[in-house]
Design a protein around this motif. Structure first.
Motif, mmCIF file in Angstrom:
data_model
loop_
_atom_site.group_PDB
_atom_site.id
_atom_site.type_symbol
_atom_site.label_atom_id
_atom_site.label_comp_id
_atom_site.label_asym_id
_atom_site.label_seq_id
_atom_site.Cartn_x
_atom_site.Cartn_y
_atom_site.Cartn_z
ATOM 1 N N GLU A 32 0.833 -1.196 0.000
ATOM 2 C CA GLU A 32 0.000 0.000 0.000
ATOM 3 C C GLU A 32 0.872 1.252 0.000
ATOM 4 O OE1 GLU A 32 -2.760 -0.137 3.224
ATOM 5 O OE2 GLU A 32 -3.527 -2.138 2.690
ATOM 6 N N ASN A 52 -10.500 1.967 -18.351
ATOM 7 C CA ASN A 52 -9.686 0.827 -18.791
ATOM 8 C C ASN A 52 -10.285 0.113 -19.986
ATOM 9 O OD1 ASN A 52 -11.849 -0.518 -17.691
ATOM 10 N ND2 ASN A 52 -10.619 -1.927 -16.457
ATOM 11 N N HIS A 98 -14.809 0.006 -16.213
ATOM 12 C CA HIS A 98 -14.351 0.263 -14.859
ATOM 13 C C HIS A 98 -13.681 1.625 -14.793
ATOM 14 C CE1 HIS A 98 -13.984 -4.396 -14.506
ATOM 15 N NE2 HIS A 98 -15.217 -3.979 -14.369
ATOM 16 N N TYR A 102 -11.167 4.529 -14.012
ATOM 17 C CA TYR A 102 -9.750 4.675 -13.696
ATOM 18 C C TYR A 102 -9.434 6.157 -13.602
ATOM 19 C CZ TYR A 102 -7.837 -0.054 -14.406
ATOM 20 O OH TYR A 102 -7.502 -1.379 -14.282
ATOM 21 N N CYS A 132 -5.076 4.137 -11.644
ATOM 22 C CA CYS A 132 -5.620 3.571 -10.404
ATOM 23 C C CYS A 132 -7.102 3.288 -10.596
ATOM 24 C CB CYS A 132 -5.413 4.540 -9.247
ATOM 25 S SG CYS A 132 -6.026 3.929 -7.663
ATOM 26 N N GLU A 133 -7.522 2.089 -10.201
ATOM 27 C CA GLU A 133 -8.931 1.723 -10.262
ATOM 28 C C GLU A 133 -9.698 2.416 -9.143
ATOM 29 O OE1 GLU A 133 -9.275 -2.476 -9.929
ATOM 30 O OE2 GLU A 133 -8.536 -2.883 -11.945
ATOM 31 N N GLY A 134 -10.911 2.845 -9.462
ATOM 32 C CA GLY A 134 -11.771 3.401 -8.425
ATOM 33 C C GLY A 134 -12.308 4.773 -8.783
ATOM 34 N N VAL A 150 -3.654 3.736 -1.693
ATOM 35 C CA VAL A 150 -3.833 2.835 -2.819
ATOM 36 C C VAL A 150 -3.015 1.567 -2.614
ATOM 37 C CG1 VAL A 150 -4.294 4.714 -4.432
ATOM 38 C CG2 VAL A 150 -1.942 3.891 -4.125
ATOM 39 N N LYS A 151 -3.415 0.522 -3.327
ATOM 40 C CA LYS A 151 -2.716 -0.755 -3.286
ATOM 41 C C LYS A 151 -2.218 -1.083 -4.691
ATOM 42 C CE LYS A 151 -3.467 -5.670 -2.168
ATOM 43 N NZ LYS A 151 -4.477 -6.661 -1.674
ATOM 44 N N LEU A 182 -1.639 -3.328 -7.607
ATOM 45 C CA LEU A 182 -2.165 -4.586 -8.109
ATOM 46 C C LEU A 182 -1.217 -5.273 -9.083
ATOM 47 C CD1 LEU A 182 -5.898 -3.656 -8.862
ATOM 48 C CD2 LEU A 182 -4.950 -4.733 -6.799
ATOM 49 N N THR A 241 -0.746 -0.817 -12.249
ATOM 50 C CA THR A 241 -2.135 -0.575 -11.854
ATOM 51 C C THR A 241 -2.253 -0.568 -10.346
ATOM 52 O OG1 THR A 241 -2.947 -1.707 -13.834
ATOM 53 C CG2 THR A 241 -4.532 -1.321 -12.072
ATOM 54 N N GLU A 273 -5.070 0.162 -6.973
ATOM 55 C CA GLU A 273 -6.479 0.067 -6.601
ATOM 56 C C GLU A 273 -6.733 1.024 -5.439
ATOM 57 O OE1 GLU A 273 -9.555 -3.467 -5.305
ATOM 58 O OE2 GLU A 273 -7.541 -3.500 -4.464
#
Length: 507
Positions: A419, A447, A451, A453, A467-469, A479-480, A482, A492, A494
């Motif tokens: 993270e 993406n 989803h 991004y 980054c997803e979300g 963020v994490k 992936l 990428t 998350e």
């Protein structure tokens, strides 16, 4: 701030080296110099003679990054009456390139120097770019010397340019010069650089010019060749002051060519109303509204890149610096002559070792200044230069982006699952297409699979990635990681949580 590959991750280091080497092949970057072009360069150096005008008594200095050896510019400033005299020496590259020869052809093929992480690909052979043609300290060189008479506000009253013999007294670097200026121990020339530079900044403000002083990410190879690091830091004030001298020279070159009705300008249209409105809405939503009472450039200079909200504004502002091109003319002045970011007509003329077009501008300006005939080879080349430079600019930008993506992936490949704290520099929207994005791409917002991004920037290592979300520009987030893939240059993240939701809605 920097981050580098750990010494025990040899597998990642090897994969990175292979990926960077493959990048040269993928982009078809030049490899080595053709033998006939090298022979041209060697012959030019061996037969080179210095100009009759001798200015070696002028104590010029150069100010560049510490590692630079291809030195295009040398500077001298002194007070003169209630104003200043500025002498700006530019490397005399035209005297080393035979028009129509093999070296000339190869430089037109390259267009510019390419700065790859695993080694520079120079526009000119090193015998010229880092030796005979470089304004190295203690070396007597041929140069085009711009002579400016500035008034008390640092606006130029008159300017001329001529070839002369010069000799730099010292090779200085930005960090060292800034430290001397800050401590009050700087040489008088450096003190005057600050004085003139600040006045030129004020003139930029008054004419509506804009400088986007955004922190840059630079790939630096480690001294032992064992890896790379990414350095991200704001520019020093002295870099801005020094750049103002270069900008002044480019503006003077444009004026000479416009008055002579022949030459080539670096032009850029003003942002359209829709883009400006989008930017103003972004700035207001991020808590730093742009007051219509001040110019765009003046507003940008108030932004602090260390503030995450203002960093997001700076990234958004970059979208307005678009549409730059080259405009040649001969016999008739074009209708559109402005470089909108500078707020004046402008021409590239101060980096001939690293950029092809400057060689032609220098020769044209010298002839116009002296009232002599412009060499036919320079005049005849004008129509072909825009395509050459546009192609090389596009290739350089693509190489820099892909190289940065590759190194960023290498720095993170052993941190998947970890993270990080991050700042959102481009908020997200649902994707409306069916394709998959390529690269990390600042400003990516989908993406291709529906989803959302956005784009985030983490501090250590200095990496910008997708980054997803559901992300809001200017917010601090957790963020994490992936995925980080060196071969595909994909990173990428998350979204885990938002540290400070600002409620910003993307226009």
């Amino acid at each position: 701030m920097s981050h580098q590959l750990a010494p025990n991750v040899s597998e990642a280091a090897n994969t990175l080296a292979e990926a960077l080497a493959a990048l040269r092949t993928e982009l078809e970057l030049p490899s080595g110099y053709p033998a006939d072009a090298l022979r041209d360069a060697e012959a030019a150096v061996s037969r080179h003679t210095l100009p009759a005008v001798d200015l070696t008594d002028i104590p010029f200095i150069t100010i560049d990054p510490a590692s630079s050896t291809d030195l295009d510019q040398a500077l001298f400033i002194e007070r003169e009456g209630n104003g200043y005299r500025v002498l700006y020496a530019i490397s005399d590259v035209p005297s080393f390139v035979l028009p129509g020869g093999a070296l000339d052809a190869e430089t037109r093929h390259r267009g510019q120097t390419y700065y790859a992480p695993d080694g520079r690909i120079p526009l000119h052979p090193e015998i010229i770019s880092e030796r005979a043609g470089s304004l190295l300290a203690g070396q007597t060189c041929s140069a085009f010397v711009w002579d400016f008479d500035l008034d008390a506000d640092a606006e130029f009253r008159s300017v001329s340019v001529r070839r002369a013999s010069v000799r730099s007294r010292a090779k200085l670097n930005y960090k060292g010069v800034q430290a001397e200026i800050d401590s009050g121990t700087a040489d008088p020339v450096l003190q005057l650089l600050k004085e003139v530079g600040l006045k030129r900044v004020e003139l930029e403000r008054l004419r509506g010019g804009a400088s986007l002083n955004m922190p840059e990410q630079e790939i630096v190879q480690l001294p032992d060749g064992g890896g790379y690091r990414i350095v991200a830091a704001p520019s020093l004030p002295v870099e801005d002051w020094n750049a103002q001298i270069s900008l002044m020279t480019g503006m003077a070159a444009a004026r000479l060519m416009l008055d002579g009705k022949v030459g080539i300008l670096r032009t850029m249209p003003a942002p359209d109303e829709r883009s400006l409105l989008h930017f103003k809405r972004q700035a207001g939503a991020l808590g730093k509204p742009w007051d219509d009472g001040i110019s765009y450039g003046e507003y940008l200079r108030t932004l602090d890149a260390k503030d995450p909200r203002q960093l997001a504004i700076l990234h958004s502002a970059g979208m307005l610096f678009r549409g730059a091109g080259y405009t040649p003319f001969d016999g008739k002045v074009p209708e559109s002559v402005m470089q909108s970011a500078i707020g004046a007509p402008y021409a590239h003329t101060t980096a001939p070792l690293r950029r092809l077009i400057d060689r032609f501008v220098l020769v044209i300006c010298e002839a116009l200044s002296a009232g002599t005939a412009i060499p036919a080879w320079a005049r005849d080349a004008l129509p072909s230069l825009p395509e050459i430079m546009a192609s090389s600019d596009q290739l350089a930008a693509r190489m820099e982006r892909l190289a940065l993506d590759t190194v960023e992936a290498a720095l993170l490949v052993n941190h998947v699952g970890q993270e990080f704290d991050a700042v959102v520099i481009a908020g997200s929207k649902p994707s409306k297409n069916n394709g998959n994005g390529n690269g990390n791409g600042n400003g990516a917002n989908g993406n291709g699979n529906g989803h959302p991004y956005g784009t985030v920037q983490i501090a250590e290592p200095a990496v910008t990635a997708r980054c997803e979300g559901e992300l809001e520009s200017g917010t601090k987030v957790r963020v994490k990681l992936l995925d980080a893939n060196i071969a595909t240059r994909q990173i990428t993240f998350e979204l885990l949580s938002q540290a400070d939701a600002l409620g910003v809605q993307e226009p």
